[in-house]
Motif scaffolding. Structure first.
Motif, PDB file in Angstrom:
ATOM      1  N   PRO A 151       0.833  -1.198   0.000  1.00  0.00           N
ATOM      2  CA  PRO A 151       0.000   0.000   0.000  1.00  0.00           C
ATOM      3  C   PRO A 151       0.869   1.250   0.000  1.00  0.00           C
ATOM      4  O   PRO A 151       1.760   1.393   0.836  1.00  0.00           O
ATOM      5  N   THR A 152       0.623   2.153  -0.920  1.00  0.00           N
ATOM      6  CA  THR A 152       1.487   3.327  -1.072  1.00  0.00           C
ATOM      7  C   THR A 152       0.677   4.623  -1.074  1.00  0.00           C
ATOM      8  O   THR A 152       1.026   5.575  -1.754  1.00  0.00           O
ATOM      9  N   THR A 153      -0.393   4.654  -0.287  1.00  0.00           N
ATOM     10  CA  THR A 153      -1.252   5.832  -0.266  1.00  0.00           C
ATOM     11  C   THR A 153      -1.085   6.666   0.991  1.00  0.00           C
ATOM     12  O   THR A 153      -1.691   7.734   1.108  1.00  0.00           O
ATOM     13  N   VAL A 154      -0.277   6.197   1.956  1.00  0.00           N
ATOM     14  CA  VAL A 154      -0.100   6.931   3.214  1.00  0.00           C
ATOM     15  C   VAL A 154       1.263   7.613   3.227  1.00  0.00           C
ATOM     16  O   VAL A 154       2.199   7.178   2.543  1.00  0.00           O
ATOM     17  N   PRO A 155       1.412   8.703   4.001  1.00  0.00           N
ATOM     18  CA  PRO A 155       2.689   9.423   4.022  1.00  0.00           C
ATOM     19  C   PRO A 155       3.856   8.608   4.554  1.00  0.00           C
ATOM     20  O   PRO A 155       4.990   8.771   4.113  1.00  0.00           O
ATOM     21  N   GLN A 156       3.584   7.735   5.533  1.00  0.00           N
ATOM     22  CA  GLN A 156       4.637   6.936   6.137  1.00  0.00           C
ATOM     23  C   GLN A 156       4.190   5.490   6.249  1.00  0.00           C
ATOM     24  O   GLN A 156       3.021   5.209   6.498  1.00  0.00           O
ATOM     25  N   LEU A 157       5.149   4.579   6.090  1.00  0.00           N
ATOM     26  CA  LEU A 157       4.868   3.147   6.175  1.00  0.00           C
ATOM     27  C   LEU A 157       5.914   2.466   7.041  1.00  0.00           C
ATOM     28  O   LEU A 157       7.102   2.796   6.980  1.00  0.00           O
ATOM     29  N   LEU A 158       5.474   1.510   7.821  1.00  0.00           N
ATOM     30  CA  LEU A 158       6.387   0.629   8.536  1.00  0.00           C
ATOM     31  C   LEU A 158       6.100  -0.790   8.084  1.00  0.00           C
ATOM     32  O   LEU A 158       4.969  -1.261   8.177  1.00  0.00           O
ATOM     33  N   LEU A 159       7.110  -1.454   7.525  1.00  0.00           N
ATOM     34  CA  LEU A 159       6.941  -2.799   6.989  1.00  0.00           C
ATOM     35  C   LEU A 159       7.916  -3.734   7.697  1.00  0.00           C
ATOM     36  O   LEU A 159       9.040  -3.344   8.004  1.00  0.00           O
TER      37      LEU A 159
END
Length: 235
Positions: A151-159
């Motif tokens: 998912p690439t729609t949020v400002p920040q991601l933690l994977l």
């Protein structure tokens, strides 16, 4: 009696919770799903009270179901007589082997009580180690690149639990993210790596995480600081 699912934390034996430590000292047997969790729990439990269970690293559903059933059947006879524990790195309810065991016990041995004892998860260990503050704009995803798009729609991601860093990096870069990776943080086994270079993590390692921030994202978290022109009223 009860099967306690105890989170050991990210790999440092000193990050076990007090509740977890107390239960490890109290139960008759502590079952471990692998070498790393066994190494951590061995700091708190003598070898004569440790039991091993096998959970194969495979995606074959029939092989996995058989392994889960075998593990539940191995624990059940003793758990009917006395309390036992199953330990897992991180937190038992966050993308953990314990989830499979719990569901299998509930299906085939419903008379046995199951209780989860939270642990320090890989998520919070990662942010602490790298000094990252997760704000309300952060999305959290359990990601393995082979399982589909990120998912690439949020400002920040933690994977986390990244098995294919180059592929993940390519997807995130194309979506205008800057990415920082951490591997085996707080673990005594294997090298700890912190890098923004995906080529350093080309080999597959289950204990790899990533924090991604949109290049266009700007954040100004609230603080207690006043501006230079702010005047404090008398009284």
């Amino acid at each position: 009696m009860t099967v306690y699912g105890i989170g050991l934390g990210p790999g440092d034996p000193s990050l076990l919770t007090l509740r977890g430590k107390d239960l490890l000292e109290a139960v008759s047997t502590v079952y471990t799903p692998g070498r790393l969790s066994r190494a951590v729990v061995s700091e708190h439990v003598s070898d004569d009270r440790l039991g091993s269970l096998s959970f194969p690293m495979t995606r074959d559903p029939e092989t996995l179901r058989t392994a889960w059933k075998d593990a539940a059947d191995s624990i059940a006879p003793q758990a009917r007589r006395e309390d036992v524990a199953f330990v897992t790195l991180g937190d038992p309810n966050v993308y953990s082997t314990f989830g499979h065991l719990r569901r299998t016990l509930e299906a085939f041995h419903p008379e046995i009580d199951v209780e989860v004892v939270p642990g320090v998860s890989a998520v919070t260990a990662f942010t602490s180690a790298l000094g990252i503050e997760l704000t309300s704009t952060t999305g959290l995803t359990l990601c393995e690149a082979a399982n589909g798009p990120i998912p690439t729609t949020v400002p920040q991601l933690l994977l986390f639990k990244l098995l294919d860093v180059p592929t993940v990096h390519e997807q995130l870069s194309a979506a205008n993210y800057d990415v920082l990776y951490g591997r085996r943080l707080f673990m005594e086994s294997g090298p700890t790596v912190v890098t923004d270079d995906p080529t350093e993590l080309a080999d597959r390692d289950y204990y790899t995480l990533a924090f991604a921030r949109k290049r266009s994202f700007e954040s100004s978290p609230a603080t207690a600081a006043f501006s230079e022109t702010h005047e404090v009223a008398d009284g």
